[in-house]
Motif scaffolding. Structure first.
Motif, short mmCIF file in Angstrom:
data_model
loop_
_atom_site.label_atom_id
_atom_site.label_comp_id
_atom_site.label_asym_id
_atom_site.label_seq_id
_atom_site.Cartn_x
_atom_site.Cartn_y
_atom_site.Cartn_z
N SER A 38 0.90 -1.15 -0.06
CA SER A 38 0.11 -0.01 0.20
C SER A 38 0.83 1.31 -0.14
O SER A 38 2.22 1.14 0.40
N ARG A 39 0.23 2.28 -0.27
CA ARG A 39 0.84 3.76 -0.31
C ARG A 39 0.23 4.61 0.78
O ARG A 39 -0.97 4.44 0.73
N ALA A 40 0.94 5.67 1.31
CA ALA A 40 0.49 6.71 2.18
C ALA A 40 1.13 7.79 1.73
O ALA A 40 2.25 8.06 1.87
N LYS A 41 0.12 9.00 2.08
CA LYS A 41 0.79 10.19 1.81
C LYS A 41 0.46 10.87 3.22
O LYS A 41 -0.60 10.97 3.66
N GLY A 57 5.44 13.50 3.70
CA GLY A 57 6.22 12.60 2.80
C GLY A 57 4.91 11.58 2.21
O GLY A 57 4.06 11.32 2.33
N ARG A 58 5.89 10.77 1.17
CA ARG A 58 5.19 9.73 0.56
C ARG A 58 5.91 8.41 0.88
O ARG A 58 7.05 8.25 0.83
N PHE A 59 5.12 7.65 1.10
CA PHE A 59 5.69 6.18 1.96
C PHE A 59 5.03 4.93 1.11
O PHE A 59 3.67 5.10 0.81
N ALA A 60 5.83 3.90 1.23
CA ALA A 60 5.29 2.64 0.66
C ALA A 60 5.41 1.55 1.53
O ALA A 60 6.42 1.35 1.98
N LEU A 61 4.22 0.65 1.75
CA LEU A 61 4.61 -0.36 2.51
C LEU A 61 4.78 -1.43 1.72
O LEU A 61 4.14 -1.56 0.81
N THR A 62 6.04 -2.44 1.96
CA THR A 62 6.27 -3.25 1.03
C THR A 62 6.89 -4.67 1.81
O THR A 62 6.78 -4.54 2.96
N ALA A 86 12.79 -12.77 6.71
CA ALA A 86 11.27 -13.43 6.66
C ALA A 86 10.83 -11.86 7.17
O ALA A 86 10.93 -11.55 8.30
N SER A 87 10.30 -10.99 6.20
CA SER A 87 9.91 -9.66 6.43
C SER A 87 8.49 -9.75 7.18
O SER A 87 7.65 -10.10 6.97
N GLN A 88 8.73 -8.95 8.31
CA GLN A 88 7.60 -8.60 9.07
C GLN A 88 6.77 -7.27 8.35
O GLN A 88 5.53 -7.28 8.22
N PHE A 89 7.45 -6.30 8.31
CA PHE A 89 7.01 -5.07 7.33
C PHE A 89 8.31 -4.28 6.91
O PHE A 89 9.32 -4.46 7.55
N ALA A 90 8.27 -3.69 5.83
CA ALA A 90 9.17 -2.80 5.26
C ALA A 90 8.51 -1.58 4.92
O ALA A 90 7.50 -1.38 4.32
N ILE A 91 9.08 -0.27 5.38
CA ILE A 91 8.43 0.98 4.72
C ILE A 91 9.71 1.87 4.14
O ILE A 91 10.84 1.72 4.78
N ILE A 92 9.20 2.33 2.96
CA ILE A 92 10.45 3.04 2.00
C ILE A 92 9.57 4.13 1.61
O ILE A 92 8.45 4.31 1.39
N GLY A 93 10.30 5.40 1.55
CA GLY A 93 9.53 6.67 1.18
C GLY A 93 10.57 7.69 1.12
O GLY A 93 11.69 7.68 1.37
N ASP A 94 10.01 9.02 0.92
CA ASP A 94 10.67 10.41 1.14
C ASP A 94 10.07 11.10 2.00
O ASP A 94 8.65 11.04 2.24
N GLU A 95 10.71 12.03 2.67
CA GLU A 95 9.99 12.93 4.05
C GLU A 95 10.65 14.16 3.74
O GLU A 95 11.95 14.32 3.40
N ARG A 96 9.68 15.33 3.78
CA ARG A 96 10.24 16.64 4.00
C ARG A 96 10.02 17.28 5.44
O ARG A 96 8.72 16.73 5.93
N ASN A 97 10.81 18.02 5.89
CA ASN A 97 10.33 18.86 7.21
C ASN A 97 11.11 20.06 7.29
O ASN A 97 11.91 20.52 6.35
N GLU A 107 3.61 18.82 -8.70
CA GLU A 107 4.18 17.52 -9.54
C GLU A 107 4.87 16.78 -8.73
O GLU A 107 4.83 15.26 -8.85
N GLU A 108 5.56 17.01 -7.53
CA GLU A 108 6.55 16.16 -6.81
C GLU A 108 5.74 15.19 -6.08
O GLU A 108 6.07 14.18 -5.44
N ASP A 109 4.38 15.67 -5.58
CA ASP A 109 3.51 14.72 -4.87
C ASP A 109 2.71 13.73 -5.61
O ASP A 109 2.03 13.02 -5.06
N GLU A 110 3.01 13.86 -7.01
CA GLU A 110 1.87 12.73 -7.91
C GLU A 110 2.68 11.49 -7.47
O GLU A 110 3.84 11.17 -7.59
N GLU A 111 1.74 10.61 -7.37
CA GLU A 111 2.26 9.09 -7.09
C GLU A 111 2.46 8.48 -8.33
O GLU A 111 1.79 8.55 -9.25
N THR A 112 3.80 7.74 -8.43
CA THR A 112 4.15 6.95 -9.60
C THR A 112 4.40 5.45 -9.13
O THR A 112 4.72 5.38 -8.09
N ASP A 113 4.11 4.40 -9.99
CA ASP A 113 4.52 3.13 -9.76
C ASP A 113 6.00 3.09 -10.10
O ASP A 113 6.47 3.51 -10.77
#
Length: 113
Positions: A38-41, A57-62, A86-97, A107-113
């Protein structure tokens, strides 16, 4: 993949925070993320329970696999091969603060696969 990165081994977290005595060490690791679940913004409209509202930020659960090793002159550790992970969960993404945080859609917030 990272190989033979020079790091400092402080022995424990408190010593590291205090920048106490350390030993030279090296680490190597290979991490692969795959299988989008899944994806989350996160933005000012939905990050209220996580401190301030000036981050997002934009994050992906993988899924993920990892292999890791580290050594000092008197100790070494090597994980099992990544294929045995054995993956329990993994999150990857980019964050701004802070000064880099922008509210609103652009345009940078547009989700792409």
């Amino acid at each position: 993949m990272a190989e033979d990165l020079d790091v400092e081994d402080y022995g424990d977290l408190i010593n590291a925070i205090k920048d106490g005595p350390s030993k030279p060490a090296t680490v190597s690791f290979d991490i692969e993320w795959a299988g989008l679940i899944s994806r989350a913004k996160v933005d000012a409209s939905n990050n209220g329970g996580f401190g301030s509202h000036d981050w997002g930020g934009r994050f992906a659960l993988t899924g993920s696999t990892a292999e890791w090793s580290g050594s000092t002159e008197d100790f070494s550790f090597t994980s099992d091969p990544a294929s045995t992970s054995a993956s329990q969960f993994a999150i990857i993404g980019d964050e701004r603060n802070g000064v880099f945080f922008r509210q609103g859609n652009d345009e940078e917030d547009e989700e792409t696969d």
